[in-house]
Design a protein around this motif. Sequence first.
Motif, PDB file in Angstrom:
ATOM      1  N   ILE A 111      32.710-145.569 -24.879  1.00 43.21           N
ATOM      2  CA  ILE A 111      32.629-145.041 -23.521  1.00 43.21           C
ATOM      3  C   ILE A 111      31.361-145.544 -22.839  1.00 43.21           C
ATOM      4  N   ALA A 112      30.242-145.483 -23.566  1.00 46.42           N
ATOM      5  CA  ALA A 112      28.971-145.941 -23.011  1.00 46.42           C
ATOM      6  C   ALA A 112      29.040-147.428 -22.654  1.00 46.42           C
ATOM      7  N   GLU A 113      29.704-148.197 -23.495  1.00 46.18           N
ATOM      8  CA  GLU A 113      29.841-149.632 -23.230  1.00 46.18           C
ATOM      9  C   GLU A 113      30.594-149.877 -21.930  1.00 46.18           C
ATOM     10  N   ARG A 114      31.658-149.095 -21.700  1.00 44.66           N
ATOM     11  CA  ARG A 114      32.427-149.228 -20.469  1.00 44.66           C
ATOM     12  C   ARG A 114      31.566-148.901 -19.238  1.00 44.66           C
ATOM     13  N   LEU A 115      30.744-147.867 -19.355  1.00 47.33           N
ATOM     14  CA  LEU A 115      29.865-147.495 -18.237  1.00 47.33           C
ATOM     15  C   LEU A 115      28.817-148.574 -17.978  1.00 47.33           C
ATOM     16  N   ARG A 116      28.243-149.108 -19.061  1.00 46.23           N
ATOM     17  CA  ARG A 116      27.240-150.171 -18.882  1.00 46.23           C
ATOM     18  C   ARG A 116      27.861-151.386 -18.216  1.00 46.23           C
ATOM     19  N   ALA A 117      29.105-151.703 -18.595  1.00 41.77           N
ATOM     20  CA  ALA A 117      29.781-152.854 -17.997  1.00 41.77           C
ATOM     21  C   ALA A 117      29.992-152.663 -16.501  1.00 41.77           C
ATOM     22  N   ARG A 118      30.136-151.409 -16.087  1.00 43.91           N
ATOM     23  CA  ARG A 118      30.311-151.112 -14.664  1.00 43.91           C
ATOM     24  C   ARG A 118      28.976-150.932 -13.937  1.00 43.91           C
ATOM     25  N   GLY A 119      27.855-151.004 -14.696  1.00 45.30           N
ATOM     26  CA  GLY A 119      26.546-150.852 -14.076  1.00 45.30           C
ATOM     27  C   GLY A 119      26.198-149.423 -13.727  1.00 45.30           C
ATOM     28  N   ILE A 120      26.790-148.466 -14.452  1.00 45.99           N
ATOM     29  CA  ILE A 120      26.538-147.052 -14.187  1.00 45.99           C
ATOM     30  C   ILE A 120      25.518-146.529 -15.199  1.00 45.99           C
ATOM     31  N   ASP A 121      24.391-146.033 -14.732  1.00 45.17           N
ATOM     32  CA  ASP A 121      23.376-145.457 -15.614  1.00 45.17           C
ATOM     33  C   ASP A 121      23.817-144.069 -16.054  1.00 45.17           C
ATOM     34  N   TYR A 122      23.346-143.648 -17.250  1.00 41.15           N
ATOM     35  CA  TYR A 122      23.813-142.385 -17.803  1.00 41.15           C
ATOM     36  C   TYR A 122      22.786-141.790 -18.753  1.00 41.15           C
ATOM     37  N   VAL A 123      22.935-140.492 -19.009  1.00 49.11           N
ATOM     38  CA  VAL A 123      22.203-139.797 -20.056  1.00 49.11           C
ATOM     39  C   VAL A 123      23.101-138.651 -20.506  1.00 49.11           C
ATOM     40  N   ASP A 124      23.144-138.385 -21.817  1.00 52.66           N
ATOM     41  CA  ASP A 124      23.963-137.265 -22.269  1.00 52.66           C
ATOM     42  C   ASP A 124      23.101-136.220 -22.971  1.00 52.66           C
ATOM     43  N   ALA A 125      23.727-135.094 -23.304  1.00 55.03           N
ATOM     44  CA  ALA A 125      22.999-133.968 -23.883  1.00 55.03           C
ATOM     45  C   ALA A 125      22.449-134.289 -25.267  1.00 55.03           C
ATOM     46  N   ALA A 126      23.013-135.321 -25.929  1.00 54.65           N
ATOM     47  CA  ALA A 126      22.527-135.709 -27.250  1.00 54.65           C
ATOM     48  C   ALA A 126      21.294-136.606 -27.166  1.00 54.65           C
ATOM     49  N   GLY A 127      21.049-137.167 -25.981  1.00 52.00           N
ATOM     50  CA  GLY A 127      19.899-138.061 -25.813  1.00 52.00           C
ATOM     51  C   GLY A 127      20.257-139.520 -25.678  1.00 52.00           C
ATOM     52  N   ASN A 128      21.549-139.872 -25.770  1.00 51.94           N
ATOM     53  CA  ASN A 128      21.958-141.243 -25.487  1.00 51.94           C
ATOM     54  C   ASN A 128      21.704-141.519 -24.007  1.00 51.94           C
ATOM     55  N   ALA A 129      21.228-142.710 -23.705  1.00 51.94           N
ATOM     56  CA  ALA A 129      20.861-142.980 -22.312  1.00 51.94           C
ATOM     57  C   ALA A 129      20.836-144.476 -22.039  1.00 51.94           C
ATOM     58  N   HIS A 130      21.107-144.819 -20.803  1.00 46.96           N
ATOM     59  CA  HIS A 130      20.927-146.183 -20.322  1.00 46.96           C
ATOM     60  C   HIS A 130      20.547-146.095 -18.855  1.00 46.96           C
ATOM     61  N   LEU A 131      19.323-146.502 -18.540  1.00 43.54           N
ATOM     62  CA  LEU A 131      18.836-146.539 -17.162  1.00 43.54           C
ATOM     63  C   LEU A 131      18.140-147.874 -16.976  1.00 43.54           C
ATOM     64  N   ALA A 132      18.520-148.599 -15.947  1.00 40.58           N
ATOM     65  CA  ALA A 132      17.953-149.934 -15.737  1.00 40.58           C
ATOM     66  C   ALA A 132      17.751-150.197 -14.257  1.00 40.58           C
ATOM     67  N   TRP A 133      16.523-150.519 -13.871  1.00 42.76           N
ATOM     68  CA  TRP A 133      16.250-150.993 -12.514  1.00 42.76           C
ATOM     69  C   TRP A 133      14.922-151.760 -12.554  1.00 42.76           C
ATOM     70  N   ASP A 134      14.855-152.805 -11.785  1.00 44.16           N
ATOM     71  CA  ASP A 134      13.656-153.655 -11.743  1.00 44.16           C
ATOM     72  C   ASP A 134      13.191-153.973 -13.176  1.00 44.16           C
ATOM     73  N   ASP A 135      11.959-153.575 -13.529  1.00 39.67           N
ATOM     74  CA  ASP A 135      11.450-153.863 -14.875  1.00 39.67           C
ATOM     75  C   ASP A 135      11.648-152.702 -15.840  1.00 39.67           C
ATOM     76  N   VAL A 136      12.365-151.684 -15.409  1.00 48.58           N
ATOM     77  CA  VAL A 136      12.590-150.502 -16.255  1.00 48.58           C
ATOM     78  C   VAL A 136      13.898-150.650 -17.016  1.00 48.58           C
ATOM     79  N   LEU A 137      13.838-150.441 -18.333  1.00 44.19           N
ATOM     80  CA  LEU A 137      15.053-150.453 -19.145  1.00 44.19           C
ATOM     81  C   LEU A 137      14.930-149.397 -20.232  1.00 44.19           C
TER      82      LEU A 137
END
Length: 344
Positions: free
Chosen positions: A87-113
Amino acid sequence: MDWSADARARLQELGFRVEVLGTAGGDLGDPQRHQMDVLVRLTTGSGAARTYGVEIKRRMTVELATAVHFPTTPPPLLFTTHLSEPIAERLRARGIDYVDAAGNAHLAWDDVLIDVRGRRKPTTLAGRASSRGAGAFGRAGLQVLFILLSWPETATFPYRSLAALSGVSLGTVKTVIEELTGAGYLYERGNERRLARGAEPLDRWSEAYSISLDVALALGEFTASDLSWWRDAEAELVSLGVQVGGEAGASLIDPHLRPASLTLYATQLPVQLIGRHRLARAENDGNVHVRTRFWKEPFPKRQPWIVPSTLIYADLLASGDPRQREHGDRIRGGDDRLKRIDRT
């Protein structure tokens, strides 16, 4: 679960300073809201900052990660209970940032990853989760909901009329209406009934369509060497009760799309049409898909030769083609019918 506290805690654990700039009303922890319209400004220790529109969903599947629509301004940040890697892979492919209650996260902008993966689903107290009108998203229920989404004014129609339009039993309509009302997707007061919070049922309908209804509607697969004939065949298609969907229909809404396939909806296999345009039966996937038109038009005088954009949108998502997915997002943001649903 306190969604507001959990979201803030997970983001702070990632090193962000969290500032809630405002909401469009309602409680951040309200489970009945779909688009929270919560503006959150995240700032890193080095001072890099970004403002997100937080979208909170209690559940997320691979199909929903493909089908769900998020506004692009401000950039969306999804918060949910748990995201598996597919599921996370599908969201990353669409460029959607996320965070879940377990602590999985993907946020990316400029030099932040920020990229955290593999956290297990948090344990919860035993108990029965709300079905949120799950029965309304079975195959027969999807047919009723298609009518309600495509022509919102039909929400006021008698059950018997909705049954005739959607091709299901009277009992099914009654059950679907009750479940949609209980889930907050229909609003009832006296004799008044109308669609509510349309974005979420549209997301769920599109997801469920790709799983349980799309394949069930198949009448035949064909191949055509030239797909352009349909553009000049409006009178012929209308006379045969055939309507155009899929990316061919989408190309009339979004001029950027150059269709590589043609999807036709008919009450039965249009043999006359197949012969006239020399469509050869395909053993597997062809470039002409013929599907069952299960519904009747509630307003026959308006009957177009193109299926409603709700179905075109679902067709694009069900294709699994990233190119069609992109056009689906563009259509949802620009088509009057879909924008009206999202505004309810």
